[in-house]
Design a protein around this motif. Structure first.
Motif, PDB file in Angstrom:
ATOM      1  N   LEU A 152      55.452  42.430  23.528  1.00 19.71           N
ATOM      2  CA  LEU A 152      55.410  41.279  22.643  1.00 19.71           C
ATOM      3  C   LEU A 152      55.065  41.738  21.233  1.00 19.71           C
ATOM      4  CD1 LEU A 152      53.524  38.689  24.861  1.00 19.71           C
ATOM      5  CD2 LEU A 152      55.978  39.020  24.591  1.00 19.71           C
ATOM      6  N   ALA A 153      55.626  41.028  20.258  1.00 19.73           N
ATOM      7  CA  ALA A 153      55.348  41.350  18.859  1.00 19.73           C
ATOM      8  C   ALA A 153      54.618  40.187  18.208  1.00 19.73           C
ATOM      9  CB  ALA A 153      56.650  41.642  18.112  1.00 19.73           C
TER      10      ALA A 153
ATOM     11  N   THR B  59      41.327  41.979  23.444  1.00 19.61           N
ATOM     12  CA  THR B  59      42.102  42.727  24.455  1.00 19.61           C
ATOM     13  C   THR B  59      43.588  42.444  24.299  1.00 19.61           C
ATOM     14  OG1 THR B  59      40.240  42.546  25.964  1.00 19.61           O
ATOM     15  CG2 THR B  59      42.372  43.161  26.917  1.00 19.61           C
ATOM     16  N   ILE B  60      43.909  41.167  24.100  1.00 21.85           N
ATOM     17  CA  ILE B  60      45.306  40.806  23.915  1.00 21.85           C
ATOM     18  C   ILE B  60      45.860  41.435  22.656  1.00 21.85           C
ATOM     19  CG2 ILE B  60      46.875  38.883  23.396  1.00 21.85           C
ATOM     20  CD1 ILE B  60      45.198  37.154  25.283  1.00 21.85           C
TER      21      ILE B  60
ATOM     22  N   ILE C 234      48.911  44.211  22.334  1.00 24.28           N
ATOM     23  CA  ILE C 234      50.129  43.942  21.580  1.00 24.28           C
ATOM     24  C   ILE C 234      50.343  44.998  20.520  1.00 24.28           C
ATOM     25  CG2 ILE C 234      51.231  42.318  19.984  1.00 24.28           C
ATOM     26  CD1 ILE C 234      49.851  40.055  21.546  1.00 24.28           C
ATOM     27  N   SER C 235      49.241  45.312  19.758  1.00 23.53           N
ATOM     28  CA  SER C 235      49.374  46.261  18.652  1.00 23.53           C
ATOM     29  C   SER C 235      49.741  47.651  19.147  1.00 23.53           C
ATOM     30  CB  SER C 235      48.074  46.300  17.838  1.00 23.53           C
ATOM     31  OG  SER C 235      47.003  46.795  18.642  1.00 23.53           O
ATOM     32  N   GLU C 236      49.290  48.004  20.334  1.00 30.11           N
ATOM     33  CA  GLU C 236      49.591  49.339  20.864  1.00 30.11           C
ATOM     34  C   GLU C 236      50.928  49.370  21.622  1.00 30.11           C
ATOM     35  OE1 GLU C 236      46.272  50.534  23.175  1.00 30.11           O
ATOM     36  OE2 GLU C 236      44.896  50.686  21.453  1.00 30.11           O
ATOM     37  N   GLY C 237      51.610  48.218  21.603  1.00 25.40           N
ATOM     38  CA  GLY C 237      52.954  48.183  22.215  1.00 25.40           C
ATOM     39  C   GLY C 237      52.936  48.243  23.726  1.00 25.40           C
TER      40      GLY C 237
END
Length: 954
Positions: A952-953, A915-916, A920-923
């Protein structure tokens, strides 16, 4: 000028009148109204104190009707003669023409028939009858082309309003001046007068001059005072103040003066006398608002320099006809000026000193100068003359540079006080000074005079320095200086019963030297030897007057009779009553449990009633609560202030009342009642018998109205709520204990109370700053209330407003009983502060969150959680309980009064999850929520802090 706004109101009254006048059986009507500006005539008569800045009083004058001014400024003035409206009716015009304004004023300069010719020519050539217009802000946008059109119609002169009173200015004046000048017209200026004092006259002149400078007008501009009948200008001293106005203008470089006024107003107040009729522009309207040759001749015959005959020229402009005022004086300097700067007795030399200056173009070729004194009340009989030398006056030359002889126009003369001059002064006659320039050696031929106003030298000044009464009698001393003591060589002091109107006694005295009086009154005859002293023994008449409380009056008399009668000049001092009973309460305060009453009580009857008492009354019940025999103290200050009250030097009193041991006084204080004091002289040791009382009117409440307080600190310190401050109240003198109560202002419930020990109440600083409040030195308090008290914790948890109550009570067991208290302002302890130190993705894909969250609402909420929230999808991702809070002394330092600030830190790692990673990947925007909760499941009864969302990146 402004009168036109009024006349429209007056016209509705149909105040017309018709009559046959001297130049024919023609019927005229005039509107009952006033003038706009007046112009002084003969410049020789104008008294100008520009150089010396000394205002010379002149005849009182005024002018015009009830104008509607362009501003709302108000002021005042004076009157003289018969009141009337200024735009005068023809019915009264003939009689007015014969009025003599000033016997010393030279007749107005002859005026050519140009104005009449102009009027006659205009009547046959369709030109304007007027040749002069005055404009103000009521005509704001007259173009240069329009001014040229007016000029082509025969308008040669334009008078522009620049200012009014002490602050109003015409915003259009500069363009009005420049456009009229560009059209080839002669421009003069006027100021609408509203001054009522010399100081206001100076201010108005300064404003007028500033506006003239701003409009580019030169020093030779004809500056006109618009003196109309408005409420501020109807007073007898308007001429005096108008002369100050001229003097101030002259000092600022504008020496070319004129007056605009109404005919009736000028006849009443004589404002034209300040400049002369040839410089006076008078307003008088006929019923048809027109002018013709006969009417012009009539107005001109009165000597005025210009006539305003309509306010309807061109529809709504004031129109006037120039009889020479504008043609002769617009743009020209004065030809004569004078000022009498000193006309006073010199007591040291026994002389009459005369000084001033006089410059006149007609003085050329007249090199001998005389100062001549006349008895104005004895047929202008000459009293003395003295040839004088020229005195250099560069100050006069600076102001009147174009007037002949201005640089050497000064004069000084000194006349011995003897002979007919002394007799005239002694008789109270007006002494008139003339400065004469003459080509003859004896001063009797080929001369040019300036006549100053007559002056009565009748100063009569005195001072009673001592009037002392004792059982032996009365002693009096002082001084009396009078100009008319001349030729009156005997000096008497007389005692007079002002109540019965009978003389008590008289005593002839020898004058004593008084250099101090001569220094203060150097211009009063005999001031250097004006002192007197006399002792009167106690006779039957004096004793009876004192016993009856009569007023005794001292009279100082100079007389030519050995027995004290004959021709005399008296000074009657203020009567002194001997039934006086005065007192003053200086202190009515509480010190260390004592009510201290001090002051003084001076009474003539104290001579026979020697016992002094102070009595206290309950102001609400009217009953006596205490009395004490006072300690009598010496009071020389009271004697100095009340020298005529017997025994005033022994009038002081001090009385102390022990509050704790005076039941009636204690009861009054605990009841919050106010007190009154009575000072008594009595012939009885118990305070009764024959007595003289003084009831002080002031209600004394030192224990109720005198209070002060401050809550210096009300904060959370760790697990305690602490309150500190001070509460000083006079009523605390009847209290046994002090309590501090913590109160829930939201639920209106007490949360706890604490008695403050006396040793913990010491506040010498408060005693110093509030010395008049009893027990201020023991008014401090410090109290602590444990937050783990369930009631207090619940109040904090709920965010209730808490309040401190400071109480003084006579119940030292529970804090109830009779008390007085103060509720300090309620305070909210709600706060919620936080900061995110770190919010980042770890190398293993997890998220680290650290920071702090401090809030008083964490009280009663022991469970601490950090929640990771997907702000984009609006769903919680995960949460983690903070098992051990991180200590944050930095946060405690920044927020010392927040309950959990020391243990407010957190440091959490959220393990990586699908989920995290997806968020993150979907911005997605991720958000941290820090929560304190009352329950373990973290979903009820909590306080949150939502940090700002972030992306977060990896």
């Amino acid at each position: 000028m402004e009168a036109k706004k009024r006349f429209k109101l007056y016209k509705s009254g149909k105040l017309w009148c018709c009559t046959a006048v001297a130049f024919g059986a023609m019927a005229f009507g005039t509107v009952n109204g006033q003038a706009d500006d007046a112009t002084p005539a003969n410049t020789t008569i104008q008294i100008s104190a520009v150089a010396s800045q000394v205002a010379t009083p002149a005849a009182t004058t005024d002018s015009t009707t009830n104008a509607t001014p362009e501003s709302t400024v108000t002021a005042g003035t004076q009157t003289r003669g018969t009141a009337a409206n200024d735009k005068m009716t023809a019915k009264n015009a003939t009689a007015a023409a014969t009025t003599t304004l000033n016997v010393q004023q030279a007749s107005a300069a002859p005026v050519s028939a140009n104005a009449v010719t102009t009027a006659a020519y205009a009547a046959t050539n369709n030109l304007s009858t007027a040749d002069t217009l005055d404009i103000s802000a009521y005509q704001p946008n007259i173009s240069e082309a329009t001014f040229r059109q007016y000029h082509n119609q025969g308008i040669n002169n334009v008078v522009v309003k620049l200012s009014e009173s002490t602050s109003w200015t015409n915003a259009y004046a500069q363009q009005q001046v420049s456009r009229a000048q560009a059209a080839g017209m002669a421009v003069s200026a006027y100021h609408f007068v509203r001054f009522t004092t010399a100081a206001q006259a100076q201010q108005e002149a300064q404003l007028f001059a500033r506006m003239a400078r701003a409009c580019g007008l030169g020093n030779d501009t004809l500056m006109i005072a618009d003196v109309e009948r408005v409420p501020q200008t109807q007073y007898a001293g308007i001429v005096n103040n108008l002369n100050v106005f001229w003097q101030t203008l002259s000092s600022l470089g504008f020496t070319n003066h004129g007056v605009y006024t109404g005919l009736y107003y000028d006849q009443q107040y004589n404002v034209s006398s300040t400049v002369g009729k040839a410089r006076t522009w008078v307003a008088m309207y006929y019923y048809d608002y027109s002018a013709n040759a006969a009417r012009c001749n009539y107005i001109q015959s009165m000597g005025y320099g210009a006539w305003q005959y309509t306010d309807r020229w061109g529809g709504s402009i004031d129109g006037s006809i120039d009889f020479g005022m504008f043609s002769n004086y617009a743009g020209h300097q004065a030809t004569s000026a004078a000022n009498l700067e000193n006309f006073n007795i010199n007591a040291n030399n026994n002389t009459l000193n005369v000084a001033g200056w006089f410059a006149d173009n007609n003085n050329e070729g007249k090199n001998n100068r005389y100062v001549i004194l006349l008895d104005q009340d004895n047929g202008n009989r000459e009293l003395a003359r003295q040839q004088v030398s020229a005195v250099s006056r560069p100050d006069v030359a600076n102001v009147y540079s174009d007037v002949y002889g201005a640089s050497n126009s000064g004069f000084n003369a000194s006349f011995a006080l003897n002979g007919s001059l002394a007799d005239a002064i002694a008789d109270g006659h007006r002494i008139q000074a003339i400065i004469r320039y003459t080509s003859s050696n004896d001063g009797n031929r080929d001369y040019n005079d300036h006549w100053f106003d007559g002056v009565v030298l009748n100063q009569n000044v005195a001072n009673m320095e001592k009037l002392q009464v004792s059982q032996a009698g009365i002693h009096v001393s002082g001084w009396h200086a009078a100009d008319q003591a001349l030729d009156r060589q005997y000096h008497y002091v007389i005692l007079f019963d002002a109540t019965t109107k009978k003389e008590i006694a008289r005593k002839r005295v020898d004058a004593t030297n008084r250099g101090d009086v001569a220094k203060v009154y150097p211009n009063v005859y005999n001031s250097g030897k004006s002192g007197f002293s006399a002792d009167f023994v106690m006779n039957d008449a004096l004793r009876a007057a004192l016993q009856n409380g009569d007023s005794i009056q001292v009279v100082s008399r100079y007389t030519d009779d050995k027995n004290g009668d004959g021709n005399r000049v008296d000074y009657w001092f203020t009567p002194q009553a001997y039934n006086q009973n005065q007192a003053y309460l200086e202190d009515f305060s509480i010190y260390n449990g004592q009510l201290r009453v001090t002051g003084w009580h001076a009474s003539d009857q104290s001579v026979v009633e020697p016992n002094q008492w102070i009595i206290l009354l309950d102001n609400q019940t009217g009953k006596e609560v205490a009395r004490a025999k006072a300690i009598t103290t010496k009071r020389n200050d009271v004697l100095a202030a009340y020298p005529n009250i017997l025994n005033a030097d022994n009038s002081g009193f001090v009385a102390n009342f022990d509050i704790a041991n005076t039941s009636g006084l204690r009861a009054a204080i605990l009841a919050g009642h106010s007190l009154k004091a009575v000072a008594r002289y009595s012939d009885d040791n118990g305070g009764e018998g024959h007595r003289s009382d003084y009831w002080f009117s002031a209600v004394q409440t030192p224990y109720s109205t005198q209070s002060a307080q401050e809550l210096e600190s009300f904060t959370i310190n760790g697990n305690q709520i602490e309150a500190s401050g001070w509460y000083a109240d006079g009523r605390s003198v009847a209290a046994k204990a002090m309590y501090v109560i913590l109160y829930d202002a939201t639920t209106n419930r007490e949360l706890g109370r604490q008695q403050i020990a006396t040793a913990d109440r010491e506040r010498p600083d408060i005693a110093s700053s509030n010395s008049s409040i009893a027990n201020a030195g023991v008014s401090g308090f410090k109290a602590s209330f444990a937050i783990n008290n369930s009631s207090i914790m619940q109040a904090l948890k709920n965010g209730d407003r808490l309040q401190v109550v400071a109480r003084y009570t006579d119940d030292d067991q529970s804090g109830e009983g009779n008390y007085v208290q103060h509720f300090f302002d309620a305070q909210s302890f709600q706060n919620n502060n936080a900061y995110l130190d770190a919010f980042r993705v770890n190398s293993d894909g997890g998220i680290q969150v650290s920071g702090w969250h401090a809030s008083n609402q964490t009280a009663g909420r022991p469970y601490h959680y950090v929640i990771l929230y997907d702000a984009t999808s609006g769903r919680e991702i995960t949460r983690q309980r903070v098992v051990e809070n991180v200590q944050r002394p930095d946060v405690q330092k920044a927020y010392p009064s927040v309950y959990n600030s020391l243990n407010s830190g957190f440091n959490i790692n959220f393990a990586s999850s699908a989920t995290i990673q997806r968020a993150i990947s979907e911005g997605h925007n991720l958000q941290v929520i820090d929560r304190y909760s009352a329950t373990k499941d973290d979903n009820g009864d909590y306080v949150d802090y939502w940090f700002a969302p972030r992306q977060l990146a990896q």
